[in-house]
Design a protein around this motif. Structure first.
Motif, mmCIF file in Angstrom:
data_model
loop_
_atom_site.group_PDB
_atom_site.id
_atom_site.type_symbol
_atom_site.label_atom_id
_atom_site.label_comp_id
_atom_site.label_asym_id
_atom_site.label_seq_id
_atom_site.Cartn_x
_atom_site.Cartn_y
_atom_site.Cartn_z
ATOM 1 N N LEU A 162 19.863 -0.804 -14.503
ATOM 2 C CA LEU A 162 19.230 0.064 -13.525
ATOM 3 C C LEU A 162 18.880 -0.754 -12.290
ATOM 4 O O LEU A 162 18.298 -1.840 -12.391
ATOM 5 N N PHE A 163 19.232 -0.207 -11.122
ATOM 6 C CA PHE A 163 18.935 -0.845 -9.843
ATOM 7 C C PHE A 163 18.000 0.079 -9.070
ATOM 8 O O PHE A 163 18.349 1.210 -8.762
ATOM 9 N N ASN A 164 16.809 -0.428 -8.766
ATOM 10 C CA ASN A 164 15.736 0.378 -8.188
ATOM 11 C C ASN A 164 15.317 -0.216 -6.839
ATOM 12 O O ASN A 164 15.300 -1.444 -6.666
ATOM 13 N N TYR A 165 14.975 0.673 -5.898
ATOM 14 C CA TYR A 165 14.610 0.234 -4.550
ATOM 15 C C TYR A 165 13.345 0.954 -4.111
ATOM 16 O O TYR A 165 13.252 2.187 -4.228
ATOM 17 N N THR A 166 12.371 0.203 -3.593
ATOM 18 C CA THR A 166 11.118 0.777 -3.109
ATOM 19 C C THR A 166 10.888 0.333 -1.673
ATOM 20 O O THR A 166 10.939 -0.864 -1.377
ATOM 21 N N LEU A 167 10.621 1.299 -0.799
ATOM 22 C CA LEU A 167 10.308 1.022 0.600
ATOM 23 C C LEU A 167 8.931 1.586 0.914
ATOM 24 O O LEU A 167 8.669 2.772 0.678
ATOM 25 N N VAL A 168 8.046 0.735 1.436
ATOM 26 C CA VAL A 168 6.699 1.138 1.831
ATOM 27 C C VAL A 168 6.561 0.906 3.331
ATOM 28 O O VAL A 168 6.777 -0.220 3.809
ATOM 29 N N VAL A 169 6.190 1.950 4.055
ATOM 30 C CA VAL A 169 5.992 1.851 5.501
ATOM 31 C C VAL A 169 4.619 2.408 5.840
ATOM 32 O O VAL A 169 4.314 3.573 5.514
ATOM 33 N N THR A 170 3.789 1.592 6.465
ATOM 34 C CA THR A 170 2.478 2.052 6.911
ATOM 35 C C THR A 170 2.404 1.937 8.427
ATOM 36 O O THR A 170 2.689 0.885 9.000
ATOM 37 N N GLU A 171 1.993 3.040 9.067
ATOM 38 C CA GLU A 171 1.842 3.026 10.517
ATOM 39 C C GLU A 171 0.466 2.461 10.898
ATOM 40 O O GLU A 171 -0.345 2.109 10.037
ATOM 41 N N GLU A 172 0.204 2.390 12.195
ATOM 42 C CA GLU A 172 -1.002 1.747 12.718
ATOM 43 C C GLU A 172 -2.275 2.355 12.122
ATOM 44 O O GLU A 172 -2.411 3.576 11.990
ATOM 45 N N SER A 173 -3.186 1.452 11.707
ATOM 46 C CA SER A 173 -4.532 1.834 11.234
ATOM 47 C C SER A 173 -4.499 2.766 10.021
ATOM 48 O O SER A 173 -5.385 3.604 9.843
ATOM 49 N N SER A 174 -3.494 2.631 9.192
ATOM 50 C CA SER A 174 -3.436 3.394 7.952
ATOM 51 C C SER A 174 -3.675 2.459 6.768
ATOM 52 O O SER A 174 -3.701 1.233 6.920
ATOM 53 N N SER A 175 -3.840 3.041 5.577
ATOM 54 C CA SER A 175 -4.025 2.219 4.381
ATOM 55 C C SER A 175 -3.456 2.943 3.176
ATOM 56 O O SER A 175 -3.397 4.171 3.135
ATOM 57 N N VAL A 176 -3.053 2.154 2.158
ATOM 58 C CA VAL A 176 -2.494 2.745 0.951
ATOM 59 C C VAL A 176 -2.694 1.792 -0.216
ATOM 60 O O VAL A 176 -2.670 0.564 -0.049
#
Length: 405
Positions: free
Chosen positions: A150-164
Motif C-alpha cells: 500500500l502506498f499512501n500520501y498525506t498533504l497538509v496545508v495551513t493558511e495564514e494564522s490557522s491551526s490544526v
C-alpha cells in the motif's frame, strides 16, 4: 542499486492508478516522471559504522511484496467544521489548483528511489486544508492496510494564522501470506503564523516492511510539531524533517519507538534552519528488547543566514536484553556564529541503582523494570499534545511490557 522493483513496473500500471483517481494530465505526468527516474535514483541514505551497514534497503526483495494493481485499504477521515479533510480523489476534483501548487513542493518526488516509487504508485491519500484564520482540532486519519502493499500520501496545508491538530494511524487488517510493504509520504506546508500539531502511530503487522517520510516547510512565525511513533512492522525506515524557511519559525520533532522480537528501526530526525530567529527541538526515545535493533541519526543544519538560532537535540535508547543492538549518530552542521545548538545521545540498559532502590523496597523485579520503562518515555509523552496519540502509545508500551512479564 537493485533493479528488481521497477523492472516489473509498467507505464500502463501507473496510468491505471491515475485514471482510477480521475487525476488531471499534469499529475499523471508527475507520476510518469517519477517512474522514469527510478533507473537513476539511489535508495535513502542509511547509517554506516566501521565494518557495518545498519539498514541496507537496496537488498530487500521488493518484487516479492510490491503489487501496484492490488492496493486495498479502509480509511477513516474525520475533521471538524471549517477544515477540509478529503480523500485524494475528492481533493483532486475540488482543489486542483491547490494540489498543483503544493503537491511535491515540500517532498521532492525524486528525493530518492522510494519517494519516486511512492509518487508513481500511491493509490490512496488524504488532503487536509485549513483556510486562513481557522482553528481545527481532532482531525483523525486511520488507514487499515488490507493488501500485500500500500502506498499512501498525506498533504497538509495551513493558511495564514490557522491551526490544526492531526492524528494519523496505520494498522493492518486482512491477513495475507508472506511479506508486506507500506509506504507513507507526508507533506506539511505551514503558512505564516500557522500552527500544526501532527502525530502518527505506525502499528502495522510484523510481516510488514515500512518506509515513511514526513517533511514540513514552516513559514514566518509558523510552528510545526511532528510526532512519529513506531511500534509495528518488521523493518521501519522513518525520516522526519523540517525546513524552517520563515523568520521566527519553530519546529519540534518528537520520536518514540518500541522494538521486540527481531524488529528493526532506522529513525532519522533532521532540521534545516534557513531563516533568522528560528528554534528547533528534536527529542527521540526508544526501547528495544529481545533481538531487536535500532539506529538513529539526527541532524541540525544551521544556514549562513540563520542568525540568532536555537537548536537542541537529544536521543535516548533503552536496551532490555543483551541480544538487542542500538546505535545513535547526532550531528551538528553550523554555518554561522550566532547560534545556540547542542546535541546528545545515549544507549544503555536499565539503571542498576534504580532497580536496586525499587526492589529493596519490596517491588518485584519485573514490575520494577516495567515501571522504569514507562517512566523512561515520560519526557517524550510530555511533548505530545495529541491526547489520543499519547494514550495510544502508552497503551501499546504497556501491552508489550505485560507480554514479556
Amino acid at each position: 542499486m537493485s533493479t528488481q522493483v521497477h523492472a516489473t513496473l509498467s507505464e500502463e500500471q501507473v496510468r491505471a492508478i491515475s485514471a482510477g483517481l480521475d487525476e488531471p494530465d499534469w499529475l499523471l505526468q508527475r507520476r510518469l516522471d517519477a517512474l522514469d527516474a527510478l533507473d537513476e535514483l539511489a535508495f535513502p541514505d542509511v547509517i554506516r559504522t566501521p565494518g557495518r551497514t545498519w539498514t541496507n534497503l537496496a537488498d530487500l526483495a521488493f518484487e516479492e511484496f510490491v503489487d501496484p494493481e492490488a492496493q486495498l485499504e479502509e480509511k477513516d477521515q474525520v475533521g471538524p467544521e471549517g477544515v477540509e479533510v478529503l480523500p485524494w480523489a475528492e481533493a483532486v476534483a475540488e482543489h486542483e489548483e491547490l494540489l498543483r501548487e503544493r503537491f511535491g513542493s515540500v517532498v521532492d518526488p525524486q528525493t530518492n528511489y522510494l519517494t519516486a516509487l511512492s509518487t508513481a504508485l500511491f493509490s490512496t491519500g488524504t488532503v487536509v486544508y485549513v483556510p486562513e484564520g481557522v482553528d481545527a482540532e481532532d482531525v483523525t486519519v486511520r488507514t487499515t492496510m488490507n493488501s500485500r502493499s500500500l502506498f499512501n500520501y498525506t498533504l497538509v496545508v495551513t493558511e495564514e494564522s490557522s491551526s490544526v491538530t492531526i492524528l494519523e494511524r496505520q494498522e493492518t487488517g486482512d491477513d495475507v501470506d508472506g511479506k508486506r510493504y507500506y509506504s507513507g509520504i507526508v507533506e506539511v506546508a505551514a503558512g505564516e503564523n500557522s500552527y500544526v500539531q501532527y502525530g502518527a502511530l505506525q502499528d502495522l503487522s510484523e510481516t510488514t516492511y515500512t518506509y515513511g517520510l514526513k517533511e514540513a516547510d514552516v513559514g514566518t512565525y509558523g510552528t510545526v510539531n511532528l510526532v512519529d511513533c513506531n511500534v509495528g512492522s518488521r523493518l521501519t525506515k522513518s525520516s522526519v524533517e523540517a525546513h524552517l524557511n520563515g523568520d521566527s519559525s519553530e519546529a519540534k520533532l518528537i520520536g518514540a519507538f518500541y522494538g521486540h522480537d527481531d524488529q528493526h528501526f532506522d529513525i532519522d530526525s533532521r532540521v534545516w534552519h534557513n531563516a533568522e530567529h528560528t528554534t528547533a527541538d528534536l527529542v527521540t526515545r526508544g526501547v528495544i528488547d529481545d533481538r531487536a535493533r535500532s539506529v538513529y541519526e539526527g541532524v541540525q543544519n544551521v544556514g549562513r543566514e540563520a542568525w540568532n538560532t536555537s537548536s537542541y537535540q537529544r536521543e535516548n535508547t533503552l536496551m532490555l536484553s543483551d541480544e538487542s543492538e542500538a546505535d545513535a549518530s547526532p550531528k551538528l552542521i553550523i554555518n554561522n556564529h550566532d547560534t545556540e545548538a547542542s546535541h546528545s545521545a545515549t544507549v544503555g540498559q536499565v539503571d542498576a541503582e534504580d532497580m536496586f532502590y525499587m526492589t529493596s523496597r519490596g517491588v518485584p523485579e519485573r514490575l520494577a523494570k516495567n515501571m522504569l520503562v514507562e517512566g523512561f518515555y515520560v519526557p517524550v509523552l510530555e511533548e505530545i499534545d495529541v491526547e489520543e496519540l499519547r494514550e495510544d502509545l502508552t497503551e501499546r508500551v504497556r501491552e508489550r511490557l505485560q507480554a514479556r512479564s
